[in-house]
Design a protein around this motif. Structure first.
Motif, PDB file in Angstrom:
ATOM      1  N   LEU A   1     -17.987   3.588  -7.284  1.00 46.07           N
ATOM      2  CA  LEU A   1     -17.393   3.312  -8.594  1.00 46.07           C
ATOM      3  C   LEU A   1     -16.898   1.869  -8.686  1.00 46.07           C
ATOM      4  O   LEU A   1     -17.092   1.192  -9.705  1.00 46.07           O
ATOM      5  CB  LEU A   1     -16.250   4.301  -8.858  1.00 46.07           C
ATOM      6  N   ARG A   2     -16.289   1.395  -7.585  1.00 46.26           N
ATOM      7  CA  ARG A   2     -15.771   0.021  -7.611  1.00 46.26           C
ATOM      8  C   ARG A   2     -16.929  -0.989  -7.728  1.00 46.26           C
ATOM      9  O   ARG A   2     -16.873  -1.937  -8.502  1.00 46.26           O
ATOM     10  CB  ARG A   2     -14.968  -0.244  -6.332  1.00 46.26           C
ATOM     11  N   THR A   3     -17.970  -0.784  -6.961  1.00 43.38           N
ATOM     12  CA  THR A   3     -19.124  -1.679  -7.035  1.00 43.38           C
ATOM     13  C   THR A   3     -19.719  -1.662  -8.442  1.00 43.38           C
ATOM     14  O   THR A   3     -20.050  -2.718  -9.008  1.00 43.38           O
ATOM     15  CB  THR A   3     -20.198  -1.251  -6.005  1.00 43.38           C
ATOM     16  N   SER A   4     -19.852  -0.490  -9.005  1.00 46.22           N
ATOM     17  CA  SER A   4     -20.432  -0.371 -10.350  1.00 46.22           C
ATOM     18  C   SER A   4     -19.577  -1.090 -11.382  1.00 46.22           C
ATOM     19  O   SER A   4     -20.097  -1.715 -12.315  1.00 46.22           O
ATOM     20  CB  SER A   4     -20.580   1.103 -10.733  1.00 46.22           C
ATOM     21  N   ALA A   5     -18.259  -1.016 -11.202  1.00 45.36           N
ATOM     22  CA  ALA A   5     -17.374  -1.720 -12.125  1.00 45.36           C
ATOM     23  C   ALA A   5     -17.499  -3.235 -11.950  1.00 45.36           C
ATOM     24  O   ALA A   5     -17.560  -3.984 -12.920  1.00 45.36           O
ATOM     25  CB  ALA A   5     -15.928  -1.282 -11.885  1.00 45.36           C
ATOM     26  N   LEU A   6     -17.588  -3.672 -10.679  1.00 41.13           N
ATOM     27  CA  LEU A   6     -17.738  -5.111 -10.422  1.00 41.13           C
ATOM     28  C   LEU A   6     -19.024  -5.657 -11.016  1.00 41.13           C
ATOM     29  O   LEU A   6     -19.070  -6.784 -11.500  1.00 41.13           O
ATOM     30  CB  LEU A   6     -17.718  -5.374  -8.909  1.00 41.13           C
ATOM     31  N   LEU A   7     -20.081  -4.839 -11.000  1.00 40.13           N
ATOM     32  CA  LEU A   7     -21.364  -5.290 -11.530  1.00 40.13           C
ATOM     33  C   LEU A   7     -21.557  -4.928 -13.003  1.00 40.13           C
ATOM     34  O   LEU A   7     -22.601  -5.209 -13.583  1.00 40.13           O
ATOM     35  CB  LEU A   7     -22.534  -4.746 -10.689  1.00 40.13           C
ATOM     36  N   GLY A   8     -20.542  -4.299 -13.582  1.00 37.80           N
ATOM     37  CA  GLY A   8     -20.605  -4.010 -15.019  1.00 37.80           C
ATOM     38  C   GLY A   8     -21.713  -3.062 -15.414  1.00 37.80           C
ATOM     39  O   GLY A   8     -22.346  -3.243 -16.466  1.00 37.80           O
ATOM     40  N   CYS A   9     -21.967  -2.051 -14.585  1.00 33.54           N
ATOM     41  CA  CYS A   9     -23.056  -1.109 -14.892  1.00 33.54           C
ATOM     42  C   CYS A   9     -22.496   0.089 -15.654  1.00 33.54           C
ATOM     43  O   CYS A   9     -21.900   0.992 -15.067  1.00 33.54           O
ATOM     44  CB  CYS A   9     -23.747  -0.641 -13.618  1.00 33.54           C
ATOM     45  N   ARG A  10     -22.734   0.085 -16.941  1.00 30.32           N
ATOM     46  CA  ARG A  10     -22.198   1.142 -17.794  1.00 30.32           C
ATOM     47  C   ARG A  10     -22.689   2.527 -17.337  1.00 30.32           C
ATOM     48  O   ARG A  10     -21.912   3.467 -17.241  1.00 30.32           O
ATOM     49  CB  ARG A  10     -22.634   0.887 -19.241  1.00 30.32           C
ATOM     50  N   TYR A  11     -24.000   2.619 -17.060  1.00 29.81           N
ATOM     51  CA  TYR A  11     -24.578   3.918 -16.679  1.00 29.81           C
ATOM     52  C   TYR A  11     -23.900   4.471 -15.418  1.00 29.81           C
ATOM     53  O   TYR A  11     -23.489   5.629 -15.368  1.00 29.81           O
ATOM     54  CB  TYR A  11     -26.079   3.764 -16.441  1.00 29.81           C
ATOM     55  N   CYS A  12     -23.749   3.622 -14.389  1.00 28.22           N
ATOM     56  CA  CYS A  12     -23.188   4.101 -13.119  1.00 28.22           C
ATOM     57  C   CYS A  12     -21.690   4.340 -13.214  1.00 28.22           C
ATOM     58  O   CYS A  12     -21.159   5.253 -12.578  1.00 28.22           O
ATOM     59  CB  CYS A  12     -23.499   3.107 -12.000  1.00 28.22           C
ATOM     60  N   ILE A  13     -21.005   3.510 -14.013  1.00 30.22           N
ATOM     61  CA  ILE A  13     -19.565   3.746 -14.212  1.00 30.22           C
ATOM     62  C   ILE A  13     -19.353   5.107 -14.871  1.00 30.22           C
ATOM     63  O   ILE A  13     -18.522   5.900 -14.440  1.00 30.22           O
ATOM     64  CB  ILE A  13     -18.934   2.622 -15.076  1.00 30.22           C
TER      65      ILE A  13
ATOM     66  N   ASP B   1     -12.830   5.342 -21.674  1.00 33.74           N
ATOM     67  CA  ASP B   1     -13.618   4.464 -22.535  1.00 33.74           C
ATOM     68  C   ASP B   1     -15.093   4.618 -22.165  1.00 33.74           C
ATOM     69  O   ASP B   1     -15.466   4.514 -20.992  1.00 33.74           O
ATOM     70  CB  ASP B   1     -13.161   3.018 -22.306  1.00 33.74           C
ATOM     71  N   THR B   2     -15.947   4.861 -23.152  1.00 29.77           N
ATOM     72  CA  THR B   2     -17.382   4.991 -22.867  1.00 29.77           C
ATOM     73  C   THR B   2     -18.154   3.753 -23.304  1.00 29.77           C
ATOM     74  O   THR B   2     -19.372   3.742 -23.312  1.00 29.77           O
ATOM     75  CB  THR B   2     -17.970   6.229 -23.565  1.00 29.77           C
ATOM     76  N   GLY B   3     -17.436   2.692 -23.654  1.00 32.47           N
ATOM     77  CA  GLY B   3     -18.109   1.436 -23.984  1.00 32.47           C
ATOM     78  C   GLY B   3     -18.449   0.701 -22.703  1.00 32.47           C
ATOM     79  O   GLY B   3     -18.601   1.295 -21.640  1.00 32.47           O
ATOM     80  N   MET B   4     -18.561  -0.615 -22.794  1.00 29.60           N
ATOM     81  CA  MET B   4     -18.904  -1.423 -21.616  1.00 29.60           C
ATOM     82  C   MET B   4     -17.669  -1.591 -20.767  1.00 29.60           C
ATOM     83  O   MET B   4     -16.966  -2.606 -20.835  1.00 29.60           O
ATOM     84  CB  MET B   4     -19.468  -2.769 -22.051  1.00 29.60           C
ATOM     85  N   ALA B   5     -17.346  -0.557 -19.988  1.00 34.80           N
ATOM     86  CA  ALA B   5     -16.072  -0.536 -19.270  1.00 34.80           C
ATOM     87  C   ALA B   5     -16.038  -1.536 -18.129  1.00 34.80           C
ATOM     88  O   ALA B   5     -17.032  -1.763 -17.453  1.00 34.80           O
ATOM     89  CB  ALA B   5     -15.820   0.864 -18.718  1.00 34.80           C
ATOM     90  N   ALA B   6     -14.883  -2.116 -17.940  1.00 34.05           N
ATOM     91  CA  ALA B   6     -14.509  -2.699 -16.655  1.00 34.05           C
ATOM     92  C   ALA B   6     -15.381  -3.831 -16.156  1.00 34.05           C
ATOM     93  O   ALA B   6     -15.583  -3.978 -14.962  1.00 34.05           O
ATOM     94  CB  ALA B   6     -14.488  -1.604 -15.600  1.00 34.05           C
ATOM     95  N   ASP B   7     -15.913  -4.667 -17.073  1.00 38.48           N
ATOM     96  CA  ASP B   7     -16.708  -5.772 -16.552  1.00 38.48           C
ATOM     97  C   ASP B   7     -15.817  -6.906 -16.041  1.00 38.48           C
ATOM     98  O   ASP B   7     -16.315  -7.931 -15.600  1.00 38.48           O
ATOM     99  CB  ASP B   7     -17.716  -6.277 -17.596  1.00 38.48           C
ATOM    100  N   THR B   8     -14.525  -6.685 -16.108  1.00 41.21           N
ATOM    101  CA  THR B   8     -13.624  -7.687 -15.534  1.00 41.21           C
ATOM    102  C   THR B   8     -12.916  -7.129 -14.302  1.00 41.21           C
ATOM    103  O   THR B   8     -11.865  -7.633 -13.899  1.00 41.21           O
ATOM    104  CB  THR B   8     -12.562  -8.131 -16.565  1.00 41.21           C
ATOM    105  N   ALA B   9     -13.506  -6.116 -13.685  1.00 40.57           N
ATOM    106  CA  ALA B   9     -12.853  -5.454 -12.553  1.00 40.57           C
ATOM    107  C   ALA B   9     -12.502  -6.427 -11.438  1.00 40.57           C
ATOM    108  O   ALA B   9     -11.482  -6.283 -10.774  1.00 40.57           O
ATOM    109  CB  ALA B   9     -13.738  -4.344 -12.010  1.00 40.57           C
ATOM    110  N   GLY B  10     -13.379  -7.423 -11.236  1.00 42.17           N
ATOM    111  CA  GLY B  10     -13.167  -8.338 -10.132  1.00 42.17           C
ATOM    112  C   GLY B  10     -11.879  -9.133 -10.252  1.00 42.17           C
ATOM    113  O   GLY B  10     -11.353  -9.625  -9.262  1.00 42.17           O
ATOM    114  N   ALA B  11     -11.379  -9.255 -11.491  1.00 42.09           N
ATOM    115  CA  ALA B  11     -10.176 -10.070 -11.695  1.00 42.09           C
ATOM    116  C   ALA B  11      -8.897  -9.251 -11.591  1.00 42.09           C
ATOM    117  O   ALA B  11      -7.818  -9.794 -11.671  1.00 42.09           O
ATOM    118  CB  ALA B  11     -10.237 -10.727 -13.076  1.00 42.09           C
ATOM    119  N   SER B  12      -9.028  -7.961 -11.406  1.00 45.17           N
ATOM    120  CA  SER B  12      -7.830  -7.113 -11.423  1.00 45.17           C
ATOM    121  C   SER B  12      -7.079  -7.197 -10.107  1.00 45.17           C
ATOM    122  O   SER B  12      -7.623  -7.628  -9.106  1.00 45.17           O
ATOM    123  CB  SER B  12      -8.212  -5.669 -11.691  1.00 45.17           C
TER     124      SER B  12
END
Lengths: 282, 195
Positions: free
Chosen positions: B65-77, B184-195
């Motif tokens: 889940l963390r990797t998917s968030a870092l890479l901004g993959c909506r499907y995998c998130i 959220d089912t939109g483009m979640a968490a594409d800023t995960a790396g900055a958290s």
């Protein structure tokens, strides 16, 4: 056949009759004609999707090494490719080759292009569907009958072995085909070199509801190589409404040839016998 | 709409038939079937890398889940938010891994904090790992676990780019579940790396 080939599972399957010995190559998908029953919707506007000569030669060489016994070249219209005769001649140094053509590109001096294939390991298979010019030309295009009738004896005169393939929507042994058989024999083609086969309901023929319905096991399982991958049978890489059918795709990998050949062999192991002989599909 | 043809039982190659025998295998298989010889090796690797192993399911889901968030993959998130909840991660933990809240608000166990920082460095950065990140992770996690998780991260990164590049669709069932759970089912968490 080399010792390596004798020991290969492919060679064993061919010797046992489990696997057909011929490998087909689709040189290209474009064609100067647009026949109503064409499996690949080939026409002058079709995307070329052609094999490179180096690929064709590698397939020929590796087919022999694996234990295959013959090659077939089809399209599209293969003779639209200017390098075709020289490539086929080189392929024939490995295995016997049959080249399918509509024979409409052999007018005038261009007959010498086809005559390059006067070789004991090569035959040229020409399509002719009726002894009636208008009937033949309705499916295959204007003046097709006349061009074939002109080309066949000229090729034979130049030492080319010619076969005729007739594709029919009717019965394969219908008496209505007798005049055509007589015509073909009159052109100098041996009776055994005249094939009559059904329209297979795939590609454009399917869109027009023509021909016999056939499942995978009904289609001869000849390994078929195209620019889009390797398929189960020469009736495999059909096109419908502009999109390639993938149901008979074996692998996208075509070389080394052992990859698709082994995929084909693996499928044959678990498949019941088909009805290709009864349907006359070849 | 996906950018490529997703095959089904009627259009799939005969060499891929077995993957469709049990019904709809999902968009990843339906896309991969365009190159049927890839199915066996690719799914074999993904299954081994994402499936049961020496690492706990909880910590594998951290990696996925963390990797998917870092890479901004909506499907995998989307998919792994539901998996993470199913294997017992708390709502706040899932939200933190998705990058929707600060990690320290959800994770206090030093071993898990070290692990997430290591995942961030493996999946969300380039070049060698910072020494402090490696030392902290190595203090809690054995070599073989980090090797296994690196395969999980690698397989996930492949799936992230595959699903994102071809715009694979999330199933209606997963979207309904996420909406029901308040995610959220939109483009979640594409800023995960900055958290």
């Amino acid at each position: 056949m080399t010792d390596v080939a004798i020991e290969s599972p492919i060679a064993q399957a061919i010797a046992e009759g489990t696997l057909p010995g011929r490998v087909w190559l689709y040189t290209n998908y474009h064609c100067n004609l647009a026949c109503s029953y064409c499996l690949t919707e080939s026409s002058p506007r079709s995307e070329r999707r052609q094999l490179e000569p180096s690929t064709m030669l590698a397939v020929a060489e590796q087919a022999k090494e694996l234990g295959f016994t013959a090659l077939g070249v089809t399209g599209g219209e293969p003779f639209l490719l200017p390098w075709l005769p020289e490539t086929v001649l080189e392929m024939a140094s490995h295995l016997p080759v049959v080249v399918l053509t509509n024979a409409t590109l052999f007018g005038g001096n261009r007959i010498e292009h086809g005559a390059l294939l006067a070789h004991p390991n090569i035959s040229v298979q020409i399509s002719l569907d009726s002894d009636q010019p208008d009937v033949n030309d309705m499916a295959r295009g204007p003046d097709n009958f006349a061009k074939v009738i002109e080309a066949v004896p000229r090729l034979i005169d130049r030492g080319v072995r010619v076969r005729i393939a007739t594709t029919t929507g009717g019965s394969l042994d219908a008496p209505e085909l007798d005049p055509l058989r007589d015509l073909v024999a009159g052109l100098g083609v041996a009776p055994d070199d005249h094939l009559v086969r059904p329209i297979v309901r795939r590609g454009r023929a399917d869109e027009m509801a023509l021909g016999v319905r056939a499942q995978a096991r009904d289609i001869p399982s000849e390994l078929t190589i195209t620019a889009d991958g390797a398929f189960w049978g020469s009736f495999g890489p059909t096109v419908r409404a502009g999109r390639l059918d993938l149901d008979l795709l074996l692998t996208r990998t075509v070389l080394p040839l052992s990859v698709p050949a082994n995929a084909l062999l693996g499928l044959l192991g678990g498949m019941p016998e088909g009805n290709d002989a009864n349907l006359g599909i070849r | 709409m996906p950018r490529i043809q997703l095959l089904d039982a009627s259009t799939a190659p005969m060499t891929a038939e077995s993957y469709f025998a049990g019904g709809d295998p999902g968009p990843i298989v339906a896309a991969l079937a365009n190159v049927p010889e890839l199915l066996g090796p690719t799914l074999g690797f993904i299954g081994a890398a994402l499936g049961p192993g020496a690492t706990t399911t909880r910590h594998k889901e951290f990696a996925i889940l963390r990797t998917s968030a870092l890479l901004g993959c909506r499907y995998c998130i989307h998919a792994h938010t539901t998996v993470a909840l199913d294997v017992g991660l708390a709502d706040v933990e899932v939200r933190a891994l998705r990058g929707e809240m600060a990690l320290e608000e959800a994770f206090t166990e030093p071993s898990e904090v070290a692990l997430i920082r290591w995942i961030d460095a493996m999946a969300g950065a380039t070049g060698p790992l910072p020494d402090d990140v490696w030392t902290a992770a190595r203090g809690f996690w054995a070599d073989h676990l980090l090797v296994e998780l690196s395969a999980t991260i690698g397989a996930t990164m492949f799936l992230n780019r595959f699903a994102t590049g071809f715009e694979l669709p999330t199933s209606a069932g997963v979207l309904e579940r996420l909406e029901h759970e308040g995610f959220d089912t939109g483009m979640a968490a594409d800023t995960a790396g900055a958290s």
